[in-house]
Scaffold this motif. Sequence first.
Motif, PDB file in Angstrom:
ATOM      1  N   ALA A 131       0.828  -1.207   0.000  1.00 38.72           N
ATOM      2  CA  ALA A 131       0.000   0.000   0.000  1.00 38.72           C
ATOM      3  C   ALA A 131       0.862   1.256   0.000  1.00 38.72           C
ATOM      4  O   ALA A 131       0.531   2.260  -0.629  1.00 38.72           O
ATOM      5  CB  ALA A 131      -0.923  -0.003   1.222  1.00 38.72           C
ATOM      6  N   THR A 132       1.981   1.195   0.707  1.00 43.67           N
ATOM      7  CA  THR A 132       2.882   2.345   0.781  1.00 43.67           C
ATOM      8  C   THR A 132       3.654   2.537  -0.523  1.00 43.67           C
ATOM      9  O   THR A 132       3.936   3.669  -0.930  1.00 43.67           O
ATOM     10  CB  THR A 132       3.874   2.170   1.946  1.00 43.67           C
ATOM     11  N   ALA A 133       3.990   1.425  -1.179  1.00 41.94           N
ATOM     12  CA  ALA A 133       4.769   1.509  -2.422  1.00 41.94           C
ATOM     13  C   ALA A 133       4.022   2.264  -3.510  1.00 41.94           C
ATOM     14  O   ALA A 133       4.611   3.025  -4.287  1.00 41.94           O
ATOM     15  CB  ALA A 133       5.132   0.104  -2.900  1.00 41.94           C
ATOM     16  N   GLY A 134       2.698   2.053  -3.565  1.00 42.11           N
ATOM     17  CA  GLY A 134       1.895   2.784  -4.542  1.00 42.11           C
ATOM     18  C   GLY A 134       2.301   2.525  -5.979  1.00 42.11           C
ATOM     19  O   GLY A 134       2.497   3.455  -6.765  1.00 42.11           O
ATOM     20  N   LEU A 144      -4.317   8.815  -0.278  1.00 41.46           N
ATOM     21  CA  LEU A 144      -4.777  10.137   0.116  1.00 41.46           C
ATOM     22  C   LEU A 144      -5.953  10.073   1.079  1.00 41.46           C
ATOM     23  O   LEU A 144      -6.239  11.035   1.783  1.00 41.46           O
ATOM     24  CB  LEU A 144      -5.186  10.945  -1.131  1.00 41.46           C
ATOM     25  N   VAL A 145      -6.643   8.930   1.097  1.00 40.59           N
ATOM     26  CA  VAL A 145      -7.861   8.801   1.898  1.00 40.59           C
ATOM     27  C   VAL A 145      -7.620   8.027   3.188  1.00 40.59           C
ATOM     28  O   VAL A 145      -7.984   8.492   4.279  1.00 40.59           O
ATOM     29  CB  VAL A 145      -8.981   8.109   1.076  1.00 40.59           C
ATOM     30  N   ILE A 146      -7.019   6.841   3.095  1.00 41.30           N
ATOM     31  CA  ILE A 146      -6.841   6.003   4.291  1.00 41.30           C
ATOM     32  C   ILE A 146      -5.382   5.571   4.432  1.00 41.30           C
ATOM     33  O   ILE A 146      -5.095   4.403   4.701  1.00 41.30           O
ATOM     34  CB  ILE A 146      -7.761   4.770   4.271  1.00 41.30           C
ATOM     35  N   ALA A 147      -4.481   6.511   4.272  1.00 41.37           N
ATOM     36  CA  ALA A 147      -3.054   6.177   4.355  1.00 41.37           C
ATOM     37  C   ALA A 147      -2.689   5.596   5.709  1.00 41.37           C
ATOM     38  O   ALA A 147      -1.778   4.774   5.829  1.00 41.37           O
ATOM     39  CB  ALA A 147      -2.216   7.426   4.086  1.00 41.37           C
ATOM     40  N   VAL A 148      -3.406   5.998   6.774  1.00 44.69           N
ATOM     41  CA  VAL A 148      -3.066   5.533   8.122  1.00 44.69           C
ATOM     42  C   VAL A 148      -3.463   4.080   8.339  1.00 44.69           C
ATOM     43  O   VAL A 148      -2.875   3.384   9.183  1.00 44.69           O
ATOM     44  CB  VAL A 148      -3.747   6.433   9.183  1.00 44.69           C
ATOM     45  N   HIS A 149      -4.424   3.591   7.596  1.00 44.25           N
ATOM     46  CA  HIS A 149      -4.977   2.261   7.859  1.00 44.25           C
ATOM     47  C   HIS A 149      -3.957   1.131   7.750  1.00 44.25           C
ATOM     48  O   HIS A 149      -3.823   0.330   8.693  1.00 44.25           O
ATOM     49  CB  HIS A 149      -6.166   2.003   6.928  1.00 44.25           C
ATOM     50  N   PRO A 150      -3.207   1.000   6.649  1.00 49.37           N
ATOM     51  CA  PRO A 150      -2.266  -0.127   6.557  1.00 49.37           C
ATOM     52  C   PRO A 150      -1.214  -0.120   7.664  1.00 49.37           C
ATOM     53  O   PRO A 150      -0.880  -1.167   8.226  1.00 49.37           O
ATOM     54  CB  PRO A 150      -1.640   0.059   5.172  1.00 49.37           C
ATOM     55  N   ARG A 151      -0.671   1.056   7.967  1.00 56.93           N
ATOM     56  CA  ARG A 151       0.362   1.131   9.008  1.00 56.93           C
ATOM     57  C   ARG A 151      -0.206   0.818  10.386  1.00 56.93           C
ATOM     58  O   ARG A 151       0.420   0.124  11.190  1.00 56.93           O
ATOM     59  CB  ARG A 151       1.004   2.525   9.004  1.00 56.93           C
ATOM     60  N   LEU A 152      -1.400   1.329  10.659  1.00 58.07           N
ATOM     61  CA  LEU A 152      -2.029   1.084  11.952  1.00 58.07           C
ATOM     62  C   LEU A 152      -2.388  -0.386  12.119  1.00 58.07           C
ATOM     63  O   LEU A 152      -2.298  -0.942  13.228  1.00 58.07           O
ATOM     64  CB  LEU A 152      -3.286   1.951  12.093  1.00 58.07           C
ATOM     65  N   LEU A 153      -2.763  -1.047  11.030  1.00 56.51           N
ATOM     66  CA  LEU A 153      -3.111  -2.460  11.098  1.00 56.51           C
ATOM     67  C   LEU A 153      -1.916  -3.298  11.548  1.00 56.51           C
ATOM     68  O   LEU A 153      -2.071  -4.256  12.319  1.00 56.51           O
ATOM     69  CB  LEU A 153      -3.615  -2.952   9.733  1.00 56.51           C
ATOM     70  N   TYR A 199     -13.752   1.333  12.576  1.00 57.83           N
ATOM     71  CA  TYR A 199     -14.404   2.634  12.402  1.00 57.83           C
ATOM     72  C   TYR A 199     -13.360   3.749  12.296  1.00 57.83           C
ATOM     73  O   TYR A 199     -13.444   4.619  11.436  1.00 57.83           O
ATOM     74  CB  TYR A 199     -15.355   2.905  13.565  1.00 57.83           C
ATOM     75  N   TRP A 200     -12.364   3.720  13.168  1.00 57.95           N
ATOM     76  CA  TRP A 200     -11.337   4.757  13.172  1.00 57.95           C
ATOM     77  C   TRP A 200     -10.289   4.531  12.089  1.00 57.95           C
ATOM     78  O   TRP A 200      -9.641   5.478  11.657  1.00 57.95           O
ATOM     79  CB  TRP A 200     -10.662   4.822  14.543  1.00 57.95           C
ATOM     80  N   ARG A 201     -10.148   3.277  11.645  1.00 59.57           N
ATOM     81  CA  ARG A 201      -9.103   2.985  10.683  1.00 59.57           C
ATOM     82  C   ARG A 201      -9.498   3.294   9.252  1.00 59.57           C
ATOM     83  O   ARG A 201      -8.664   3.714   8.456  1.00 59.57           O
ATOM     84  CB  ARG A 201      -8.658   1.518  10.801  1.00 59.57           C
ATOM     85  N   TRP A 202     -10.766   3.082   8.892  1.00 58.13           N
ATOM     86  CA  TRP A 202     -11.138   3.413   7.518  1.00 58.13           C
ATOM     87  C   TRP A 202     -12.537   3.998   7.346  1.00 58.13           C
ATOM     88  O   TRP A 202     -12.761   4.825   6.478  1.00 58.13           O
ATOM     89  CB  TRP A 202     -10.954   2.232   6.567  1.00 58.13           C
ATOM     90  N   VAL A 203     -13.498   3.638   8.202  1.00 54.17           N
ATOM     91  CA  VAL A 203     -14.850   4.172   8.017  1.00 54.17           C
ATOM     92  C   VAL A 203     -14.873   5.688   8.196  1.00 54.17           C
ATOM     93  O   VAL A 203     -15.370   6.434   7.335  1.00 54.17           O
ATOM     94  CB  VAL A 203     -15.837   3.503   9.000  1.00 54.17           C
ATOM     95  N   ARG A 204     -14.319   6.164   9.304  1.00 55.55           N
ATOM     96  CA  ARG A 204     -14.323   7.607   9.570  1.00 55.55           C
ATOM     97  C   ARG A 204     -13.512   8.390   8.541  1.00 55.55           C
ATOM     98  O   ARG A 204     -14.007   9.407   8.010  1.00 55.55           O
ATOM     99  CB  ARG A 204     -13.816   7.872  10.973  1.00 55.55           C
ATOM    100  N   PRO A 205     -12.265   7.958   8.222  1.00 52.61           N
ATOM    101  CA  PRO A 205     -11.523   8.697   7.192  1.00 52.61           C
ATOM    102  C   PRO A 205     -12.225   8.751   5.850  1.00 52.61           C
ATOM    103  O   PRO A 205     -12.197   9.780   5.152  1.00 52.61           O
ATOM    104  CB  PRO A 205     -10.204   7.920   7.091  1.00 52.61           C
ATOM    105  N   MET A 206     -12.893   7.666   5.462  1.00 50.22           N
ATOM    106  CA  MET A 206     -13.580   7.650   4.173  1.00 50.22           C
ATOM    107  C   MET A 206     -14.815   8.546   4.188  1.00 50.22           C
ATOM    108  O   MET A 206     -15.132   9.207   3.195  1.00 50.22           O
ATOM    109  CB  MET A 206     -13.958   6.210   3.807  1.00 50.22           C
ATOM    110  N   ARG A 207     -15.511   8.579   5.334  1.00 50.86           N
ATOM    111  CA  ARG A 207     -16.667   9.482   5.435  1.00 50.86           C
ATOM    112  C   ARG A 207     -16.231  10.941   5.398  1.00 50.86           C
ATOM    113  O   ARG A 207     -16.899  11.787   4.797  1.00 50.86           O
ATOM    114  CB  ARG A 207     -17.433   9.183   6.721  1.00 50.86           C
TER     115      ARG A 207
END
Length: 211
Positions: A131-134, A144-153, A199-207
């Motif tokens: 995901a980081t390699a892009g 740009l939307v859920i960049a924090v999700h993969p690292r937090l997982l 919810y905090w990892r992808w639902v909220r950022p996407m909303r």
Amino acid sequence: MTEDARAKAVKRVENSFRDIYLTLISIIQGVALGFLVQAVGTDYRHIGADRAGRTAAIFILIVIIWQEYVIGSTMYAWIPRTIDALVPFLLGAGQGLMIAALDGTITEFLFFYTCTIGIGVVAAINYARNATAGELESTRDAQLVIAVHPRLLVWLDSIGLVLSATLLIYALSSLPQPSSAVLSWLSAALVFGLLASHYWRWVRPMREALH
């Protein structure tokens, strides 16, 4: 190789990645769920607190794995490698052994539980790295939307591995032991916490991205 041919080949990978990967994980998790229902259903009238806790932990794991792969394959795509083929099957094998240990000792169950969480850590690291390699355009958009999700997982799975290993070590120790039902439900609570974190990892950022 012309630039046009290269672009077409990459586009085919990008377009097929989601369908193939999601179909694969859905089949594996569907088999795991069927195995769980069969194992529990043969003696459902005599499910005690211990067996219920183990069943809950396995069921939540099935939901988590499917859910993580859904969001991962929807938002990101990359060139598949050998590890991308191995991890889904290893997760399914770990879940199958957990189900087989429904009536075993709590140490047996926690051992397979910890192994499955460990495989999940490997999957999370692979996911975060790709995901980081892009490499593909859709992946760069998702960053740009859920960049924090993969690292937090990766961090959450690693914490889960430490806690599950702690439960296993405690069960193997000579310290005063609670009932196996307590350890079973602690394992279920651990994975439920991971499930609730979505919810905090992808639902909220996407909303938030919609506004």
